[in-house]
Design a protein around this motif. Structure first.
Motif, PDB file in Angstrom:
ATOM      1  N   LYS A 211       1.037  -1.241  -0.107  1.00 42.59           N
ATOM      2  CA  LYS A 211       0.131   0.077  -0.004  1.00 42.59           C
ATOM      3  C   LYS A 211       0.783   1.278   0.023  1.00 42.59           C
ATOM      4  CE  LYS A 211      -3.433  -2.798   0.058  1.00 42.59           C
ATOM      5  NZ  LYS A 211      -3.043  -3.938   0.333  1.00 42.59           N
ATOM      6  N   HIS A 216       3.222   2.640  -5.343  1.00 43.84           N
ATOM      7  CA  HIS A 216       2.976   2.676  -6.600  1.00 43.84           C
ATOM      8  C   HIS A 216       2.099   1.396  -7.166  1.00 43.84           C
ATOM      9  CE1 HIS A 216       6.210   5.781  -5.635  1.00 43.84           C
ATOM     10  NE2 HIS A 216       6.047   6.026  -7.091  1.00 43.84           N
ATOM     11  N   SER A 217       1.488   0.811  -6.369  1.00 44.83           N
ATOM     12  CA  SER A 217       0.854  -0.520  -7.089  1.00 44.83           C
ATOM     13  C   SER A 217       1.409  -1.505  -7.852  1.00 44.83           C
ATOM     14  CB  SER A 217      -0.522   0.093  -7.751  1.00 44.83           C
ATOM     15  OG  SER A 217      -1.187   1.065  -6.716  1.00 44.83           O
ATOM     16  N   ASP A 218       2.831  -1.562  -7.587  1.00 44.27           N
ATOM     17  CA  ASP A 218       3.831  -2.518  -8.500  1.00 44.27           C
ATOM     18  C   ASP A 218       4.549  -3.498  -7.587  1.00 44.27           C
ATOM     19  OD1 ASP A 218       5.370  -0.676  -7.153  1.00 44.27           O
ATOM     20  OD2 ASP A 218       6.200   0.106  -9.192  1.00 44.27           O
ATOM     21  N   GLY A 347      -1.925   3.903  -3.597  1.00 39.22           N
ATOM     22  CA  GLY A 347      -0.844   3.867  -4.540  1.00 39.22           C
ATOM     23  C   GLY A 347      -0.818   5.494  -4.895  1.00 39.22           C
TER      24      GLY A 347
END
Ligand SMILES: Cc1ncc(COP(=O)(O)O)c(C=O)c1O
Length: 401
Positions: A211, A216-218, A347
């Motif tokens: 989170k 960056h949601s990666d 993100g």
């Protein structure tokens, strides 16, 4: 611990970091090697096998330990009480291994659906844990549950996912000390920029680094931090014995993401405050839960417990209740354009979701009803795009709800 006295804005960049000794590289390389050379059996440079020792993961672990305020030094623990895992749930699973079969655990009633599922549907069966979900916003209920259950662990989230209730961390820490239970706080929503549970006396801090820390949601990952040497020793053993460690690529991304946490959290907080206040006045919205709003029943506690550089700051998560039911929620969610309709949070991009169908579908329907996780509840993770664009996006989607 290096850089311990700097501001948090500096520590998210430098905390526990040292140039790589071999080359002087300022950023740690991604060490992919699974194993390390030994000159003679048992004679090596402190690295044997990557599940146990990985310098990229160690760098991420030391950074997270530093910003959560662990007081452990290199002499106490190699990564200053920080431990990274393959996911948030892997971190939770490892923390639960501190308990013995048949022990009792008290858990805040509103927690991430996966935490509820792991406790209720896995560890009750596999570890024989006695699990009680307690509304710890009421300290009387917590005291009563402690007397009844004699817990060995007390697990809280604050603010909670998804109803954004708060738990008084100092009160829980005190109650835990009095009954000899290990206290744990899932600090995923607030992040150490706003709230450092160790400062309130909590024994163990947990994160889904997927989170805000990653940001960056990666990457998917998790972390545990303690300032207690004995607990760190147990966790170091457990992390290696169980083996659900964070891989070096994810450790690198987590480290890289965490370095911008301070600037990102300022924007998340500012934009969420503004959007929450606007949503609260919107004719299609029945109610908004956001700790920064005066209407939040625990606003005073939030202002005391969640602070950024001395000033109250309430995070990037908003929960809203639409007027209407599932049809209105569906129409609204199908029409957002900038907000991404997707699970997860924290993100740089804004995310929106429907907990009853998505993140909290694994919570039994009767528990969801008691907690108020209804068909009209929508959860927003406000990203760092321009707030005007975010507001315009919600406005046009609400018009279609
Ligand atoms: C508050 C909270 N804790 C823990 C988790 C689990 O983390 P992960 O998905 O990284 O396993 C999540 C995931 O959404 C969460 O929101």
């Amino acid at each position: 611990m290096a850089h311990g006295k700097l501001h948090l804005d500096s520590r998210v960049i430098h905390g526990g970091q040292h140039p790589e000794p071999g080359t002087g590289a300022v950023m740690p390389p991604i060490f992919t090697s699974s194993t390390f050379i030994q000159e003679s059996p048992g004679v090596h440079k402190g690295f044997e096998y990557s599940r146990s020792h990985n310098a990229t993961r160690f760098a991420a672990e030391r950074l997270i330990a530093n910003i959560e305020g662990s007081a452990l030094s290199d002499a106490d623990d190699r990564t200053n009480g920080g431990f990274c895992f393959a996911s948030g749930l892997a971190a939770i699973g490892t923390a639960l291994e501190l308990l013995d079969a048949g022990d009792s655990i008290l858990c805040m009633d509103d927690v991430y659906g996966g935490t509820n599922r792991l406790l209720s549907r896995v560890r009750r069966r596999s570890q024989g844990l006695k699990v009680s979900f307690v509304d710890m916003t009421d300290l009387g209920k917590l005291e009563e549950a402690i007397r009844r259950e004699k817990p060995k662990m007390i697990w809280v989230e604050t603010p909670t996912n998804p109803t954004l209730k708060l738990v008084d961390l100092a009160a829980v820490a005190k109650a835990g000390k009095a009954c000899g239970a290990v206290t744990v706080c899932d600090n995923t929503f607030a992040t150490p920029m706003l709230q450092r549970p160790i400062e309130h006396g909590i024994d163990l801090v947990m994160h889904s680094t997927t989170k805000y820390l990653g940001g960056h949601s990666d990457t998917v990952g998790g972390a545990l931090v303690t300032s207690d040497r004995a607990l760190a020793e147990k966790l170091r053993f457990m992390q290696n014995a169980i083996g659900s460690v964070m891989g070096p690529f994810d450790a690198y991304l987590t480290l890289r993401g965490t370095k911008t946490l301070a600037v990102r959290m300022r924007r998340h907080c500012e934009s969420a405050m503004r959007i929450a206040a606007w949503l609260e006045r919107h004719p299609k919205v029945a109610r908004v839960a956001y700790p920064g709003l005066a209407s939040h029943p625990q606003h005073a506690l939030a202002a005391r417990q969640m602070r950024l550089e001395g000033a109250p700051a309430f995070g990037g998560m908003i929960t809203m209740f639409l007027k209407g039911g599932i049809d209105e929620s569906r129409r609204f969610l199908e029409h957002v354009r900038i907000f991404a309709l997707a699970e997860s949070l924290g993100g740089v991009e804004s995310l929106i979701e429907h907990p009853a169908i998505m993140t909290h579908a694994s919570v039994p329907a009767d528990q969801r009803a008691t907690l108020g996780i209804s068909d009209s509840l929508v959860r927003l993770s406000v990203g760092i795009e321009h707030p005007d664009d975010l507001q315009a996006d919600l406005e046009q989607a609400l018009a279609k709800a």
